[in-house]
Write a protein that holds these residues in place. Structure first.
Motif, PDB file in Angstrom:
ATOM      1  N   ALA A  99       0.963  -1.196  -0.041  1.00 26.52           N
ATOM      2  CA  ALA A  99      -0.119  -0.318   0.291  1.00 26.52           C
ATOM      3  C   ALA A  99       0.742   1.332  -0.215  1.00 26.52           C
ATOM      4  O   ALA A  99       0.084   2.543   0.176  1.00 26.52           O
ATOM      5  CB  ALA A  99      -0.645  -0.137   1.481  1.00 26.52           C
ATOM      6  N   ARG A 103       4.684  -1.009   3.327  1.00 28.44           N
ATOM      7  CA  ARG A 103       3.171  -0.827   3.790  1.00 28.44           C
ATOM      8  C   ARG A 103       2.470  -2.185   3.974  1.00 28.44           C
ATOM      9  O   ARG A 103       2.612  -1.862   2.303  1.00 28.44           O
ATOM     10  CB  ARG A 103       3.262   0.689   4.306  1.00 28.44           C
ATOM     11  N   ALA A 105      -1.013  -3.357   2.039  1.00 31.21           N
ATOM     12  CA  ALA A 105      -2.228  -3.388   1.981  1.00 31.21           C
ATOM     13  C   ALA A 105      -3.098  -4.536   2.819  1.00 31.21           C
ATOM     14  O   ALA A 105      -2.710  -5.416   3.261  1.00 31.21           O
ATOM     15  CB  ALA A 105      -2.148  -4.269   0.895  1.00 31.21           C
ATOM     16  N   THR A 109      -7.146  -0.929   4.353  1.00 33.18           N
ATOM     17  CA  THR A 109      -6.845   0.303   3.738  1.00 33.18           C
ATOM     18  C   THR A 109      -7.785   1.063   2.676  1.00 33.18           C
ATOM     19  O   THR A 109      -8.151   0.007   1.638  1.00 33.18           O
ATOM     20  CB  THR A 109      -5.770  -0.198   2.435  1.00 33.18           C
ATOM     21  N   TYR A 111      -8.949   3.528  -0.829  1.00 33.07           N
ATOM     22  CA  TYR A 111      -7.774   3.774  -1.740  1.00 33.07           C
ATOM     23  C   TYR A 111      -8.619   4.584  -2.854  1.00 33.07           C
ATOM     24  O   TYR A 111     -10.006   5.253  -2.242  1.00 33.07           O
ATOM     25  CB  TYR A 111      -8.478   2.363  -2.536  1.00 33.07           C
ATOM     26  N   VAL A 238      -6.904   5.190   8.641  1.00 34.41           N
ATOM     27  CA  VAL A 238      -5.508   4.634   8.041  1.00 34.41           C
ATOM     28  C   VAL A 238      -5.280   5.338   6.656  1.00 34.41           C
ATOM     29  O   VAL A 238      -5.965   5.855   5.879  1.00 34.41           O
ATOM     30  CB  VAL A 238      -6.242   2.994   7.791  1.00 34.41           C
ATOM     31  N   ALA A 241      -3.897   3.908   0.257  1.00 31.95           N
ATOM     32  CA  ALA A 241      -3.179   3.700  -1.136  1.00 31.95           C
ATOM     33  C   ALA A 241      -1.889   4.272  -1.365  1.00 31.95           C
ATOM     34  O   ALA A 241      -2.661   5.428  -1.859  1.00 31.95           O
ATOM     35  CB  ALA A 241      -3.869   2.526  -1.304  1.00 31.95           C
ATOM     36  N   THR A 268     -12.548   1.835   1.520  1.00 30.91           N
ATOM     37  CA  THR A 268     -12.228   0.600   1.460  1.00 30.91           C
ATOM     38  C   THR A 268     -12.350  -0.367   0.403  1.00 30.91           C
ATOM     39  O   THR A 268     -13.854   0.497   0.062  1.00 30.91           O
ATOM     40  CB  THR A 268     -12.012   0.348   2.785  1.00 30.91           C
TER      41      THR A 268
END
Length: 392
Positions: A99, A103, A105, A109, A111, A238, A241, A268
């Motif tokens: 991600a 890190r 994914a 996560t 996007y 969080v 990405a 997500t």
């Protein structure tokens, strides 16, 4: 293998015109006009390239999500997050890859959704229409008119219905000269992010609330989309990405401080799947608006199903309100994809069966893994055949 072409284009955010690559623009399967400086490309081009990857998709569907790590590695895609829907319920989720630097994914996560933002915007507006707070067919000019169109009387014809079905006559994004009509409103179909922005501004002026607040009240809260939002401050903690180019180089993560109704929202895969299920179930819509959402507002059948393509096409396909609709005999499929620099996204659900999928990636190469994933998780064969047929 055909590759998507890119070129200079403009996106209007925060009252300013920003030059962006054509990678920031999504197309349905129909060639659409855009501003003169923008390259034209279609999802067909990406799908043709996807089909070269199908040899990897030889695993049968399983109860658990198949591991996509090898597929991502072979196709040079940094990460993917997937949510699978069966009979209107999320049955599995999975995430693989990177991600961001150092890190991993995970399913938590978020996007960049790219043009998967548009169905979210359409849903907010349709729920407001159902509540009697907006209208599908009143002229938006009564409440909002873009200053660039102040001298063009055609602005008075623009409606929400036109905006959500890409029939405003506006370009995808305005150029450095400002916003102007490419065609008379309602006379032709042309993919337009500006149309969605116009509808969102109308909603703000008509209701007296910011679009971010409207989305929170009418969409994100009811669907429990806690990791989602139009601006960076919305959603969970969080980090989003990191986008990667086709050579695997990380790209800057731009902080979004002002909503874009057509692009750059984040979620997500599981959050988006919750929304997809609600959209399939017409949650928050009165029967008349649900019926409008479920039918074609602009027929595309002749454009994309001519000749040999007809054998794998559904009897009809067209733009609905927020989605492309595929009219298969056993049920209509709602479909949308998205493409930005360092992102490719895909979502589809069959309204009759309730089977669907959400695929989010953070790579310019993300389109390479869409069809392998569809094959491996056992997606609707009719949908896969339709996509495959577009290359013939």
């Amino acid at each position: 293998m055909e590759k998507l072409r890119s070129g200079p284009c403009a996106r209007h955010v925060d009252g300013k015109t920003h030059q962006v690559a054509a990678k920031h623009q999504h197309r349905y399967v129909l060639h659409m006009s855009n501003t003169a400086d923008c390259s034209r490309w279609t999802v067909i081009g990406a799908l043709i390239a996807l089909l070269a990857c199908t040899s990897m998709a030889d695993a049968s569907a399983k109860a658990s999500m198949p591991d996509m790590t090898t597929t991502l590695h072979e196709q040079r895609v940094e990460s993917a997050s997937v949510a699978v829907i069966r009979n209107g319920r999320i049955v599995s989720t999975g995430a693989w890859g990177t991600a961001g630097p150092n890190r991993t994914a995970t399913v938590a996560t978020p996007y960049n959704l790219a043009s998967l933002t548009k169905p979210l915007t359409a849903e907010v507006i349709l729920r407001l229409v159902s509540a009697g707070k907006l209208s599908l067919d009143e002229p938006m000019d009564r409440y909002w008119s873009d200053p660039d169109l102040s001298q063009d009387s055609r602005r008075m014809k623009l409606t929400v219905r036109m905006a959500l079905s890409h029939r405003t006559g506006l370009p995808n994004w305005r150029d450095a000269k400002g916003l102007a009509f490419d065609h008379d409103p309602g006379t032709t179909t042309g993919y337009s992010g500006e149309g969605y922005q116009y509808a969102a501004r109308y909603a703000e002026r008509r209701t007296g609330q910011s679009f971010e607040a409207l989305a929170g009240r009418w969409l994100f809260a009811p669907a429990h989309m806690r990791a989602s939002g139009y601006v960076s401050a919305q959603g969970g903690k969080v980090p989003i990405a990191v986008p990667y180019d086709d050579a695997g180089k990380p790209l800057p993560v731009e902080r979004v401080t002002r909503y874009n109704a057509a692009d750059l929202a984040h979620a997500t895969a599981e959050d988006y799947a919750r929304f997809l299920i609600d959209a399939r179930n017409d949650r928050g819509l009165v029967a008349s608006i649900a019926a409008e959402r479920g039918k074609s507002q602009a027929d595309l059948t002749f454009e994309i199903c001519a000749g040999t393509k007809a054998t794998s096409c559904p009897p009809w396909t067209g733009f609905g309100l927020g989605w492309q609709l595929l009219g298969f005999p056993d049920g209509t499929t709602m479909l949308h994809t998205g493409k930005d620099a360092g992102a490719f996204t895909f979502a589809a659900i069959n309204r009759a069966s309730g089977d669907g999928i959400v695929i989010l990636t953070n790579s310019d190469n993300g389109w390479r893994v869409i069809l392998p994933i569809l094959e491996r998780i056992g997606s609707d064969p009719k949908l896969i055949a339709f996509l495959r047929g577009q290359m013939s």
